[in-house]
Design an enzyme around this catalytic site. Structure first.
Site, PDB file in Angstrom:
ATOM      1  N   SER A 247       0.824  -1.208   0.000  1.00 39.95           N
ATOM      2  CA  SER A 247       0.000   0.000   0.000  1.00 39.95           C
ATOM      3  C   SER A 247       0.858   1.258   0.000  1.00 39.95           C
ATOM      4  O   SER A 247       2.020   1.244   0.412  1.00 39.95           O
ATOM      5  CB  SER A 247      -0.901   0.006   1.233  1.00 39.95           C
ATOM      6  OG  SER A 247      -0.100   0.184   2.385  1.00 39.95           O
ATOM      7  N   GLU A 268       6.318  -0.088  -5.586  1.00 37.07           N
ATOM      8  CA  GLU A 268       5.175  -0.403  -6.443  1.00 37.07           C
ATOM      9  C   GLU A 268       3.964  -0.411  -5.513  1.00 37.07           C
ATOM     10  O   GLU A 268       3.676  -1.397  -4.848  1.00 37.07           O
ATOM     11  CB  GLU A 268       5.420  -1.763  -7.112  1.00 37.07           C
ATOM     12  CG  GLU A 268       4.702  -1.912  -8.413  1.00 37.07           C
ATOM     13  CD  GLU A 268       3.497  -2.795  -8.288  1.00 37.07           C
ATOM     14  OE1 GLU A 268       2.392  -2.220  -8.138  1.00 37.07           O
ATOM     15  OE2 GLU A 268       3.638  -4.014  -8.300  1.00 37.07           O
ATOM     16  N   CYS A 302      -3.062  -4.599  -8.091  1.00 34.47           N
ATOM     17  CA  CYS A 302      -2.810  -3.151  -8.049  1.00 34.47           C
ATOM     18  C   CYS A 302      -3.235  -2.541  -9.368  1.00 34.47           C
ATOM     19  O   CYS A 302      -3.469  -1.348  -9.459  1.00 34.47           O
ATOM     20  CB  CYS A 302      -1.357  -2.862  -7.730  1.00 34.47           C
ATOM     21  SG  CYS A 302      -0.258  -3.640  -8.869  1.00 34.47           S
TER      22      CYS A 302
HETATM   23  C1  UN1 Z   1       0.136  -6.317  -8.820  1.00 36.59           C
HETATM   24  O1  UN1 Z   1      -1.083  -6.332  -8.726  1.00 36.59           O
HETATM   25  O2  UN1 Z   1       0.849  -6.046  -7.822  1.00 36.59           O
HETATM   26  O3  UN1 Z   1      -0.319  -6.305 -14.836  1.00 36.59           O
HETATM   27  C2  UN1 Z   1       0.865  -6.677 -10.042  1.00 36.59           C
HETATM   28  C3  UN1 Z   1      -0.792  -7.113 -14.029  1.00 36.59           C
HETATM   29  C4  UN1 Z   1       0.111  -8.183 -13.462  1.00 36.59           C
HETATM   30  C5  UN1 Z   1       0.824  -7.682 -12.276  1.00 36.59           C
HETATM   31  C6  UN1 Z   1       0.018  -7.043 -11.210  1.00 36.59           C
HETATM   32  N1  UN1 Z   1       1.034  -8.613 -14.485  1.00 36.59           N
HETATM   33  O4  UN1 Z   1      -1.955  -7.093 -13.691  1.00 36.59           O
END
Ligand code: UN1
Length: 514
Positions: A247, A268, A302
């Site tokens: 987060s 990230e 994410c």
């Molecule tokens: C994440 O949710 O932390 O592009 C990564 C995507 C995946 C990675 C998500 N390849 O949805």
């Protein structure tokens, strides 16, 4: 006799080297654990799968020492040789693709094709990193001084700390570890406290490859633990780079801690991703994409689409098609073939969904479909679509669940402004056939996100591109493109091969030694 798992259907875990009780730290080639015992729970029924003993701070200290020792050897191993080890890691993962994918699905709760896809993502990263191991090229820069040569040389950092989240318990490790390893770094990995079996099983596979090749397995160190271990990694001056996925709130603490000791961070963090559908869009393509982007992984990526921005001309039509599609989504055990929507990861996530729905209602949101938890022993909730004002505070937040906010706009400019109106800046997507709209969208006055898509969902990125986002998403870039440069330190070397000492900028220092 070996102890048995609570359920027969968990017996496949034996083939991944797991037991009903496991130790969670592979310091110095020996598995140990003197910290808390955690129970890994199946999100589909909240029943225990197995236990893992986490690392204590003493275990952490021992492991980091061993890792530091191993680092001296690993960074001097030629990069293509390091690539060869990563190739073998890819092969080891390939041979367990289905099993490890099943474990991801079982322990995290995502549906099986996504669980397998996640392991495939590490394998893809291995392949990518093997090629990269022969392309960690520096450069030669023209020097302004006669008989001088200027160049850039890339060297390993030492140890890279990788802290990953529950939602991608394997793939995100792959993005970081594959690159870090070929770049000559050792890796210290702390996975999420709720996915320790994935951490242990993945590490067993990787450790075996190092040992088989005569390298210490401490090159890849797994440390299962909670916030205490995370904090130790953030504070540890022996770890020059900390890559953190999680987060924005926790990421900010990690960043402050790492920067206070002049370490580097790769963040990230949260996303709040929008899909824009223009009036000239292929609506079938848009609806299928929104379904995958908003409901896939139960809204726990994410990159999940949280905001759907619809042009007023197609607004009603898209809502109707989407509500219809949502009603057909099969909810159930993530390991069942027909399931599209598995459970949320924990009981707390389910409670947060309920709280979120209450907040949505209190902020004037109107539920178009879904909106309730499902009465079941697992953490199931309904996929939900909400009509709400773009100004409602909840729309600015990342509710980690399958909840989609629908907003209406009139012009492309308005849609871009809405897209950019949140603090997060991870992913974004537009559906249109207009070249003018496409180029505006990807240009300087377009989306302010790190991922800017056209006619595809916000999620499901390929590994070849750099992955990450701007603003409160943290600014980091992982996986492909030139992300590798963050895992190395750049040395600018100027070599004088002449007998004179000409100075840059033409400075005459007025002294000559005999
Ligand atoms: C994440 O949710 O932390 O592009 C990564 C995507 C995946 C990675 C998500 N390849 O949805």
């Amino acid at each position: 006799m070996a102890a048995a798992f609570a359920r027969r259907e968990y017996d496949f875990l034996n083939e991944l080297g797991l037991q009903p009780h496991n130790l969670g730290c592979n310091g110095n080639g020996v598995w140990k654990g003197n910290g808390n015992t955690v129970t890994s729970v199946n999100p589909a029924n909240n029943q225990p799968i197995a236990t893992v003993v986490e690392a204590s701070i003493e275990d952490y200290e021992d492991s980091i020492k061993a890792c530091g020792e191993a680092s001296k050897m690993w960074m001097q191993t030629p990069a293509p040789k390091r690539g060869e080890i990563v190739r073998q890691i890819g092969e080891a993962l390939r041979s367990k693709l289905e099993l490890l994918g099943r474990l991801v699905s079982l322990e995290m709760g995502k549906i099986l094709p996504e669980g397998i896809g996640e392991v495939q993502e590490i394998i893809d990263m291995c392949d990518y990193a093997v090629g990269l191991s022969r392309q960690l090229n520096g450069s030669i820069i023209p020097s302004e001084r006669p008989n001088h040569m200027m160049m850039e040389v890339w060297n390993p950092l030492g140890i890279v700390g990788v802290i990953t989240a529950f939602n991608f318990p394997a793939a995100v490790l792959g993005w970081n570890a594959c690159i870090a390893l070929v770049c000559g770094n050792c890796v210290v990995w702390k996975g999420a406290p709720t996915t320790p079996l994935i951490s242990v099983a993945t590490t067993k596979l990787i450790a075996e490859v190092f040992e088989r090749n005569g390298f210490p397995s401490a090159i890849f160190t797994c440390i299962c633990g909670g916030a205490e271990i995370g904090q130790a990694i953030a504070e540890d001056t022996r770890i020059p780079l900390v890559s953190f996925t999680g987060s924005t709130k926790v990421g900010q603490i990690v960043q402050r801690t790492v920067h206070a000791r002049f370490g580097k961070c790769l963040l990230e963090l949260s996303g709040n991703n929008a899909i824009i559908v223009m009036d000239d869009a292929d609506l079938a393509l848009a609806v299928s994409s929104v379904l995958f982007a908003a409901v896939g992984t139960a809204g726990q990526r994410c990159t999940t689409c949280r905001r759907l921005l619809l042009h007023e001309k197609i607004h009603q039509q898209v809502i109707e098609r989407l509500v219809d599609a949502y009603k057909q989504v099969k909810i159930g055990d993530p390991l069942n073939k027909d399931t599209l929507l598995g459970p949320l990861h924990t009981k707390t996530s389910k409670t947060n969904f309920e709280k979120g729905i209450q907040m949505i209602k209190s902020q004037g949101g109107h539920i178009l479909t879904g909106g309730s938890v499902i009465e079941h022993e697992g953490n199931f909730v309904q996929p939900t679509i909400v009509e709400i004002s773009g100004d409602a505070p909840i729309v600015k937040e990342e509710l980690f669940a399958p909840v989609l906010y629908v907003l209406k706009f009139q012009t492309l400019e308005d849609a871009i402004e809405l897209n950019n109106s949140v603090s997060q800046g991870l992913s974004s997507s537009i559906f249109t056939r207009s070249p003018e709209a496409i180029f505006k969208w990807i240009g300087p006055c377009g989306s302010d996100c790190g991922i800017v898509n056209v006619n595809i969902p916000t999620n499901g990125a390929e590994i070849g591109g750099a992955f990450g986002g701007e603003k409160a998403t943290g600014g980091g870039r992982e996986a492909g493109s030139d992300s590798w440069k963050q895992y190395m330190r750049r040395a600018t070397c100027t070599i004088n091969y002449g007998r004179e000492l000409p100075l840059a900028q033409g400075i005459n220092f007025g002294f000559q030694s005999n």
